[in-house]
Structures are given as C-alpha cells and as structure tokens.
Motif scaffolding. Structure first.
Motif, mmCIF file in Angstrom:
data_model
loop_
_atom_site.group_PDB
_atom_site.id
_atom_site.type_symbol
_atom_site.label_atom_id
_atom_site.label_comp_id
_atom_site.label_asym_id
_atom_site.label_seq_id
_atom_site.Cartn_x
_atom_site.Cartn_y
_atom_site.Cartn_z
ATOM 1 N N VAL A 42 0.834 -1.199 0.000
ATOM 2 C CA VAL A 42 0.000 0.000 0.000
ATOM 3 C C VAL A 42 0.871 1.253 0.000
ATOM 4 N N PHE A 43 2.109 1.146 0.446
ATOM 5 C CA PHE A 43 2.937 2.336 0.656
ATOM 6 C C PHE A 43 3.738 2.754 -0.571
ATOM 7 N N ASP A 44 4.198 1.809 -1.381
ATOM 8 C CA ASP A 44 5.136 2.126 -2.455
ATOM 9 C C ASP A 44 4.643 3.230 -3.390
ATOM 10 N N ALA A 45 3.470 3.066 -3.941
ATOM 11 C CA ALA A 45 2.974 4.025 -4.931
ATOM 12 C C ALA A 45 2.187 5.164 -4.305
ATOM 13 N N LEU A 46 1.813 5.038 -3.028
ATOM 14 C CA LEU A 46 0.903 6.003 -2.412
ATOM 15 C C LEU A 46 1.611 7.107 -1.638
ATOM 16 N N LEU A 47 2.714 6.780 -0.964
ATOM 17 C CA LEU A 47 3.355 7.742 -0.068
ATOM 18 C C LEU A 47 4.463 8.527 -0.759
ATOM 19 N N ALA A 48 4.456 9.834 -0.542
ATOM 20 C CA ALA A 48 5.561 10.665 -1.001
ATOM 21 C C ALA A 48 6.805 10.299 -0.193
ATOM 22 N N PRO A 49 7.984 10.395 -0.781
ATOM 23 C CA PRO A 49 9.211 10.077 -0.033
ATOM 24 C C PRO A 49 9.345 10.889 1.256
ATOM 25 N N ASP A 50 8.861 12.127 1.239
ATOM 26 C CA ASP A 50 8.970 12.981 2.420
ATOM 27 C C ASP A 50 7.651 13.093 3.190
ATOM 28 N N VAL A 51 6.830 12.042 3.141
ATOM 29 C CA VAL A 51 5.556 12.043 3.856
ATOM 30 C C VAL A 51 5.804 12.294 5.338
ATOM 31 N N ARG A 52 4.890 13.006 5.946
ATOM 32 C CA ARG A 52 4.916 13.233 7.399
ATOM 33 C C ARG A 52 3.799 12.382 7.975
ATOM 34 N N TRP A 53 4.157 11.267 8.647
ATOM 35 C CA TRP A 53 3.186 10.285 9.137
ATOM 36 C C TRP A 53 3.152 10.355 10.661
ATOM 37 N N THR A 54 1.979 10.622 11.221
ATOM 38 C CA THR A 54 1.808 10.694 12.674
ATOM 39 C C THR A 54 0.937 9.547 13.138
ATOM 40 N N ILE A 55 1.434 8.797 14.112
ATOM 41 C CA ILE A 55 0.648 7.758 14.772
ATOM 42 C C ILE A 55 0.218 8.333 16.113
ATOM 43 N N HIS A 56 -1.083 8.476 16.280
ATOM 44 C CA HIS A 56 -1.628 9.057 17.507
ATOM 45 C C HIS A 56 -1.715 8.009 18.608
ATOM 46 N N GLY A 57 -1.635 8.462 19.837
ATOM 47 C CA GLY A 57 -1.786 7.579 20.981
ATOM 48 C C GLY A 57 -0.541 7.581 21.840
ATOM 49 N N SER A 58 -0.442 6.560 22.666
ATOM 50 C CA SER A 58 0.731 6.426 23.517
ATOM 51 C C SER A 58 1.317 5.039 23.322
ATOM 52 N N GLY A 59 2.598 4.954 23.477
ATOM 53 C CA GLY A 59 3.310 3.708 23.268
ATOM 54 C C GLY A 59 4.566 3.991 22.481
ATOM 55 N N VAL A 61 5.642 3.237 19.560
ATOM 56 C CA VAL A 61 5.574 3.550 18.130
ATOM 57 C C VAL A 61 4.834 4.861 17.846
ATOM 58 N N ALA A 62 4.127 5.398 18.840
ATOM 59 C CA ALA A 62 3.403 6.655 18.643
ATOM 60 C C ALA A 62 4.400 7.783 18.401
ATOM 61 N N GLY A 63 4.019 8.689 17.521
ATOM 62 C CA GLY A 63 4.886 9.820 17.217
ATOM 63 C C GLY A 63 4.781 10.190 15.760
ATOM 64 N N THR A 64 5.672 11.068 15.337
ATOM 65 C CA THR A 64 5.668 11.560 13.959
ATOM 66 C C THR A 64 6.941 11.119 13.259
ATOM 67 N N TYR A 65 6.751 10.591 12.063
ATOM 68 C CA TYR A 65 7.844 10.114 11.222
ATOM 69 C C TYR A 65 7.936 11.061 10.031
ATOM 70 N N GLU A 66 9.141 11.517 9.712
ATOM 71 C CA GLU A 66 9.323 12.590 8.738
ATOM 72 C C GLU A 66 9.639 12.121 7.321
ATOM 73 N N SER A 67 9.550 10.810 7.059
ATOM 74 C CA SER A 67 9.761 10.317 5.694
ATOM 75 C C SER A 67 9.139 8.932 5.561
ATOM 76 N N ARG A 68 8.932 8.519 4.313
ATOM 77 C CA ARG A 68 8.405 7.183 4.058
ATOM 78 C C ARG A 68 9.364 6.131 4.605
ATOM 79 N N ASP A 69 10.657 6.313 4.362
ATOM 80 C CA ASP A 69 11.639 5.336 4.840
ATOM 81 C C ASP A 69 11.625 5.227 6.357
ATOM 82 N N SER A 70 11.554 6.359 7.049
ATOM 83 C CA SER A 70 11.524 6.341 8.512
ATOM 84 C C SER A 70 10.258 5.666 9.017
#
Length: 156
Positions: A42-59, A61-70
C-alpha cells in the motif's frame, strides 16, 4: 436575485473541481488498498518520499515520522517482521473531501508464533499531486505492541 445567480455560476467550476479532486484522490486510495488486499504494498505508490506520518496515541511507536523510509523502517517493519502472513485490509469506508481522504478499515494477519493479529484503523491522508504528503493513523497500539513484544521477527 441576480447577484445570487451570478455567484452560483462563478462558484460552479470551483465546486466541480473540488469534487473532481476528491473523486480522483478517493480512487487513488481505493486502488492502493485494492492492490494491498491482493498482496501488494500500500505504501510504495501512495506515499511521497517525504511524507509526514503521525501515529496518535501512547506507546513506543506513537509519534511523527518525517519520511516514508523512517515510517516504514521504524513503525511498520517492527510489526510486519513479526507476522508470518501479510496484513490483509478489510475496508469499511473511504471518504474524500478536496485533498483529504479518510480510510476506515480492519486489518488481520497471523504472527510468527501462530497467533492472530487483528486491529482497527482510521488513516487520514492529505494528498498532493497524487501522493500522500501527510498522514495520521489511529489504531489499537496495545495490539500492535503485543505482537512486537511477544513474537520473534522473521529473519531473511
């Protein structure tokens, strides 16, 4: 009355363009989820290389990732490396308004220990030029963490 009619005529192209944008973005996301359900990524063709992905909640893995690779390496891989089968999405709904697409889906897989992994997700995407540039994810982080802590990763 004449002024209202003139406004409606001027606003119509902008409203049509917005609905066209929403329809294109919804179709883009729907196609990506169809590919995922058929065994693709789902990620290869959909996400920009510099996507900013935030996982909400606590734990952890929660947080903000500043690229597709990250995001893939630090958030997705810890889970998928502990699955013996890929997560299969079951999409319940996709809503699109202008550049925003919201997907509500369940995901299920089998862990490396043979246990079932099931989770519920809401992903919110902001799309520019056919790629997700911002994403927010809501899911059961306890279920995610349980898989990571209680299953051995697959070694290649």
């Amino acid at each position: 009355m004449l002024l209202a009619g003139a406004f409606a005529v001027l606003a119509a192209p902008a409203m049509a363009n917005q609905s066209g944008t929403a329809a294109r973005n919804e179709a883009l996301v729907r196609e990506a989820f169809d590919r995922w359900a058929a065994g693709g990524s789902v990620f290869d063709a959909l996400l920009a290389p510099d996507v900013r992905w935030t996982i909400h909640g606590s734990g952890p893995v929660a947080g903000t990732y500043e690229s597709r690779d990250s995001f893939v390496e630090d958030a997705s891989l810890p889970l998928v490396s502990r699955l013996s089968s890929p997560v299969v999405p079951d999409v319940h709904a996709i809503w699109a308004v202008e550049d925003t697409v919201i997907v509500r889906f369940d995901g299920a897989a089998t862990t490396t220990s043979g246990a079932a992994y099931e989770n519920q997700f809401v992903w919110i995407f902001r799309i520019e030029d056919g790629l997700v540039v911002e994403a927010e994810a809501f899911l059961d982080l306890e279920a995610y963490q349980e898989v990571v802590e209680n299953n051995e990763p697959v070694t290649e």
